[in-house]
Design a protein around this motif. Sequence first.
Motif, PDB file in Angstrom:
ATOM      1  N   UNK A   1       0.836  -1.183   0.000  1.00  0.00           N
ATOM      2  CA  UNK A   1       0.000   0.000   0.000  1.00  0.00           C
ATOM      3  C   UNK A   1       0.888   1.255   0.000  1.00  0.00           C
ATOM      4  N   UNK A   2       0.357   2.345  -0.561  1.00  0.00           N
ATOM      5  CA  UNK A   2       1.110   3.593  -0.635  1.00  0.00           C
ATOM      6  C   UNK A   2       0.412   4.671   0.196  1.00  0.00           C
ATOM      7  N   UNK A   3       1.181   5.322   1.051  1.00  0.00           N
ATOM      8  CA  UNK A   3       0.639   6.375   1.908  1.00  0.00           C
ATOM      9  C   UNK A   3       1.440   7.648   1.714  1.00  0.00           C
ATOM     10  N   UNK A   4       0.737   8.786   1.729  1.00  0.00           N
ATOM     11  CA  UNK A   4       1.371  10.098   1.672  1.00  0.00           C
ATOM     12  C   UNK A   4       1.025  10.845   2.956  1.00  0.00           C
ATOM     13  N   UNK A   5       1.983  11.603   3.463  1.00  0.00           N
ATOM     14  CA  UNK A   5       1.794  12.345   4.705  1.00  0.00           C
ATOM     15  C   UNK A   5       2.015  13.828   4.436  1.00  0.00           C
ATOM     16  N   UNK A   6       1.003  14.653   4.699  1.00  0.00           N
ATOM     17  CA  UNK A   6       1.169  16.108   4.674  1.00  0.00           C
ATOM     18  C   UNK A   6       1.206  16.593   6.123  1.00  0.00           C
ATOM     19  N   UNK A   7       2.252  17.361   6.450  1.00  0.00           N
ATOM     20  CA  UNK A   7       2.445  17.778   7.832  1.00  0.00           C
ATOM     21  C   UNK A   7       3.296  16.772   8.572  1.00  0.00           C
ATOM     22  N   UNK A  79      -6.614  13.198  -6.843  1.00  0.00           N
ATOM     23  CA  UNK A  79      -7.140  12.633  -5.606  1.00  0.00           C
ATOM     24  C   UNK A  79      -6.521  11.284  -5.270  1.00  0.00           C
ATOM     25  N   UNK A  80      -6.238  11.046  -3.985  1.00  0.00           N
ATOM     26  CA  UNK A  80      -5.906   9.699  -3.524  1.00  0.00           C
ATOM     27  C   UNK A  80      -7.194   8.901  -3.361  1.00  0.00           C
ATOM     28  N   UNK A  81      -7.065   7.635  -2.991  1.00  0.00           N
ATOM     29  CA  UNK A  81      -8.271   6.836  -2.773  1.00  0.00           C
ATOM     30  C   UNK A  81      -9.021   7.294  -1.526  1.00  0.00           C
ATOM     31  N   UNK A  82      -8.280   7.665  -0.516  1.00  0.00           N
ATOM     32  CA  UNK A  82      -8.898   8.062   0.762  1.00  0.00           C
ATOM     33  C   UNK A  82      -8.054   9.162   1.395  1.00  0.00           C
ATOM     34  N   UNK A 175      -7.043  -0.639   1.589  1.00  0.00           N
ATOM     35  CA  UNK A 175      -8.323  -0.381   0.906  1.00  0.00           C
ATOM     36  C   UNK A 175      -9.452  -1.280   1.380  1.00  0.00           C
ATOM     37  N   UNK A 176      -9.111  -2.396   2.001  1.00  0.00           N
ATOM     38  CA  UNK A 176     -10.137  -3.317   2.492  1.00  0.00           C
ATOM     39  C   UNK A 176     -10.556  -3.015   3.924  1.00  0.00           C
ATOM     40  N   UNK A 177      -9.884  -2.039   4.547  1.00  0.00           N
ATOM     41  CA  UNK A 177     -10.231  -1.727   5.931  1.00  0.00           C
ATOM     42  C   UNK A 177     -11.538  -0.951   5.974  1.00  0.00           C
TER      43      UNK A 177
END
Length: 218
Positions: A1-7, A79-82, A175-177
């Motif tokens: 899975x890919x995550x992006x962090x702002x801040x 947009x990201x998925x969530x 994505x399944x959570x």
Amino acid sequence: MRAAIIGHRSWIAQHLIGELRRYGEHEVNEFGKDSALTGNFSEYDCLYVFPGRSRPTSDEMFAERVLIGHLTGMASSRHPRRIVVLGSTAPYYTEYGEHKRWVENRLMESWRTMPETVILKAPVVFGPGQPIDSTMLVPSLAREGKDLMLLAPSNLTKMIHVSSLVEHMAKFVNPNYFDHNAAGAPDSIYNIPGTFAITPRQLKDLYDTWESYRSRSG
């Protein structure tokens, strides 16, 4: 899975990054707050947003509103998925609480043009590594020479250890959570309960950290 962090510089964000990278299952990328204006997050499963610090100044609240404005105006192609935004349980009748309500309302008003957005409103967060000059509650009270018993025992139910918080937050990259209290709708606001069991080790961590703050600020 890919995550992006702002801040990503925030204390809680650093703990979340460590949690996401712990098992090597997730790719994590960190972005400055101006990335909400120009960044492309379309290849990310989850964009975590840490808008600002606890008890910000007027200028910091303005900057946070600018960030949210950029986020809600983001083109759908970016947009990201969530999106998961860390909010606050600050009372709405305070200046900071009124500001946080504006942030929530702005995000909720934009849900039709945004991906699934979840606002996680955390209670008082404590744990290792909080800077002594932090405006968060535990170091602030320690600097003021207040007694730790102001936080215990009944108030402990309104607190959460940072490890428990980020463990919960990290689940949203999958994505399944599905969290019946938060996920599954584009306009979800979830008050994280302070009822995550505080373990004896975490309680000791609170006392040790408190004494460290007291000795350093004294």
